[in-house]
Motif scaffolding. Structure first.
Motif, PDB file in Angstrom:
ATOM      1  N   PRO A  65      -4.162  31.196  41.706  1.00 27.22           N
ATOM      2  CA  PRO A  65      -3.681  29.804  41.742  1.00 27.22           C
ATOM      3  C   PRO A  65      -2.413  29.682  42.586  1.00 27.22           C
ATOM      4  O   PRO A  65      -1.587  30.585  42.633  1.00 27.22           O
ATOM      5  CB  PRO A  65      -3.395  29.476  40.275  1.00 27.22           C
ATOM      6  N   GLY A  66      -2.295  28.543  43.260  1.00 24.53           N
ATOM      7  CA  GLY A  66      -1.094  28.266  44.042  1.00 24.53           C
ATOM      8  C   GLY A  66       0.039  27.805  43.132  1.00 24.53           C
ATOM      9  O   GLY A  66      -0.174  27.458  41.969  1.00 24.53           O
ATOM     10  N   GLN A  67       1.217  27.808  43.674  1.00 23.30           N
ATOM     11  CA  GLN A  67       2.393  27.361  42.921  1.00 23.30           C
ATOM     12  C   GLN A  67       2.257  25.875  42.620  1.00 23.30           C
ATOM     13  O   GLN A  67       1.792  25.094  43.438  1.00 23.30           O
ATOM     14  CB  GLN A  67       3.656  27.606  43.738  1.00 23.30           C
ATOM     15  N   ARG A  68       2.684  25.469  41.422  1.00 28.13           N
ATOM     16  CA  ARG A  68       2.643  24.060  41.052  1.00 28.13           C
ATOM     17  C   ARG A  68       4.041  23.465  41.194  1.00 28.13           C
ATOM     18  O   ARG A  68       4.995  23.966  40.615  1.00 28.13           O
ATOM     19  CB  ARG A  68       2.142  23.904  39.617  1.00 28.13           C
ATOM     20  N   ASP A  69       4.129  22.400  41.986  1.00 25.96           N
ATOM     21  CA  ASP A  69       5.403  21.719  42.210  1.00 25.96           C
ATOM     22  C   ASP A  69       5.349  20.346  41.566  1.00 25.96           C
ATOM     23  O   ASP A  69       4.337  19.646  41.660  1.00 25.96           O
ATOM     24  CB  ASP A  69       5.691  21.561  43.709  1.00 25.96           C
ATOM     25  N   SER A  73       5.026  11.454  42.922  1.00 34.13           N
ATOM     26  CA  SER A  73       4.706  10.459  43.941  1.00 34.13           C
ATOM     27  C   SER A  73       3.694  10.969  44.972  1.00 34.13           C
ATOM     28  O   SER A  73       3.211  10.203  45.802  1.00 34.13           O
ATOM     29  CB  SER A  73       5.980  10.006  44.653  1.00 34.13           C
ATOM     30  N   HIS A  74       3.375  12.251  44.930  1.00 32.69           N
ATOM     31  CA  HIS A  74       2.424  12.828  45.884  1.00 32.69           C
ATOM     32  C   HIS A  74       1.010  12.350  45.558  1.00 32.69           C
ATOM     33  O   HIS A  74       0.628  12.280  44.391  1.00 32.69           O
ATOM     34  CB  HIS A  74       2.491  14.360  45.820  1.00 32.69           C
ATOM     35  N   PRO A  75       0.212  12.003  46.570  1.00 32.52           N
ATOM     36  CA  PRO A  75      -1.151  11.517  46.306  1.00 32.52           C
ATOM     37  C   PRO A  75      -2.066  12.531  45.619  1.00 32.52           C
ATOM     38  O   PRO A  75      -3.044  12.152  44.989  1.00 32.52           O
ATOM     39  CB  PRO A  75      -1.708  11.173  47.692  1.00 32.52           C
ATOM     40  N   MET A  76      -1.745  13.822  45.732  1.00 25.36           N
ATOM     41  CA  MET A  76      -2.590  14.846  45.101  1.00 25.36           C
ATOM     42  C   MET A  76      -2.034  15.326  43.765  1.00 25.36           C
ATOM     43  O   MET A  76      -2.504  16.326  43.213  1.00 25.36           O
ATOM     44  CB  MET A  76      -2.774  16.032  46.053  1.00 25.36           C
ATOM     45  N   GLN A  79      -2.278  14.327  36.549  1.00 32.06           N
ATOM     46  CA  GLN A  79      -1.785  13.343  35.588  1.00 32.06           C
ATOM     47  C   GLN A  79      -0.396  13.684  35.046  1.00 32.06           C
ATOM     48  O   GLN A  79       0.323  12.797  34.588  1.00 32.06           O
ATOM     49  CB  GLN A  79      -2.779  13.152  34.427  1.00 32.06           C
ATOM     50  N   ASP A  80       0.007  14.959  35.160  1.00 34.08           N
ATOM     51  CA  ASP A  80       1.342  15.369  34.713  1.00 34.08           C
ATOM     52  C   ASP A  80       2.375  15.308  35.832  1.00 34.08           C
ATOM     53  O   ASP A  80       3.547  15.624  35.612  1.00 34.08           O
ATOM     54  CB  ASP A  80       1.301  16.791  34.132  1.00 34.08           C
ATOM     55  N   GLY A  81       1.954  14.953  37.036  1.00 34.86           N
ATOM     56  CA  GLY A  81       2.866  14.833  38.174  1.00 34.86           C
ATOM     57  C   GLY A  81       3.027  16.104  38.989  1.00 34.86           C
ATOM     58  O   GLY A  81       3.908  16.179  39.843  1.00 34.86           O
ATOM     59  N   TYR A  82       2.185  17.104  38.753  1.00 37.76           N
ATOM     60  CA  TYR A  82       2.291  18.381  39.478  1.00 37.76           C
ATOM     61  C   TYR A  82       1.265  18.449  40.611  1.00 37.76           C
ATOM     62  O   TYR A  82       0.134  17.996  40.474  1.00 37.76           O
ATOM     63  CB  TYR A  82       2.071  19.563  38.530  1.00 37.76           C
ATOM     64  N   VAL A  83       1.693  19.043  41.715  1.00 38.51           N
ATOM     65  CA  VAL A  83       0.823  19.278  42.863  1.00 38.51           C
ATOM     66  C   VAL A  83       0.634  20.790  42.988  1.00 38.51           C
ATOM     67  O   VAL A  83       1.609  21.542  43.012  1.00 38.51           O
ATOM     68  CB  VAL A  83       1.456  18.724  44.166  1.00 38.51           C
ATOM     69  N   THR A  84      -0.616  21.209  43.056  1.00 34.25           N
ATOM     70  CA  THR A  84      -0.905  22.632  43.254  1.00 34.25           C
ATOM     71  C   THR A  84      -0.844  22.910  44.749  1.00 34.25           C
ATOM     72  O   THR A  84      -1.599  22.336  45.530  1.00 34.25           O
ATOM     73  CB  THR A  84      -2.286  23.005  42.698  1.00 34.25           C
ATOM     74  N   MET A  85       0.060  23.780  45.129  1.00 34.88           N
ATOM     75  CA  MET A  85       0.262  24.102  46.536  1.00 34.88           C
ATOM     76  C   MET A  85      -0.708  25.198  46.981  1.00 34.88           C
ATOM     77  O   MET A  85      -1.453  25.749  46.186  1.00 34.88           O
ATOM     78  CB  MET A  85       1.714  24.538  46.768  1.00 34.88           C
TER      79      MET A  85
END
Length: 127
Positions: A65-69, A73-76, A79-85
């Motif tokens: 898995p990629g890092q979660r940031d 506000s990111h489109p991806m 529901q918790d506001g995290y983006v998997t990089m």
């Protein structure tokens, strides 16, 4: 079989393999900052012979898995506001790219040497 021809065929096979490694590394590098991108890896069947080595290659995706940031506000964002990089390590990809390039050059040199020896042999036989 002609041993010089066999050397040239082996070198061509090696160059094809390294060319594919270069392509995969370049794709990974170009997507290092793409959210959700999973690293591509090249897998070669170790049981394959030198003649079918290129055909025994396949690409798979790294399941790490990629890092979660946190960036709601990111489109991806989930529901918790995290983006998997992306799970691509730029340093590892650059090292792999460099190694593939050097191995490609070594195969190219082997091909050129075998071709030169073959040409010299033909010149000797013509005399």
């Amino acid at each position: 079989m002609n041993p010089l021809k066999a050397i040239m065929q082996q070198a061509v096979s090696g160059m094809q393999l390294e060319s594919q490694r270069i392509t995969v590394a370049a794709e990974n590098i170009s997507n290092v900052d793409t959210p959700g991108y999973r690293k591509k890896m090249l897998v070669v069947d170790p049981q394959g012979t030198s003649a079918d080595q290129f055909a025994a290659m396949k690409q798979i995706l790294d399941e790490t898995p990629g890092q979660r940031d946190y960036n709601p506000s990111h489109p991806m964002a989930d529901q918790d506001g995290y983006v998997t990089m992306s799970n691509v390590s730029l340093i590892m990809e650059m090292a792999d790219l460099r190694g593939a390039n050097r191995t490609y050059e070594a195969n190219l040199n082997a091909f050129q040497q075998a071709r030169s020896m073959y040409t010299s042999l033909l010149d000797i036989l013509r005399r």
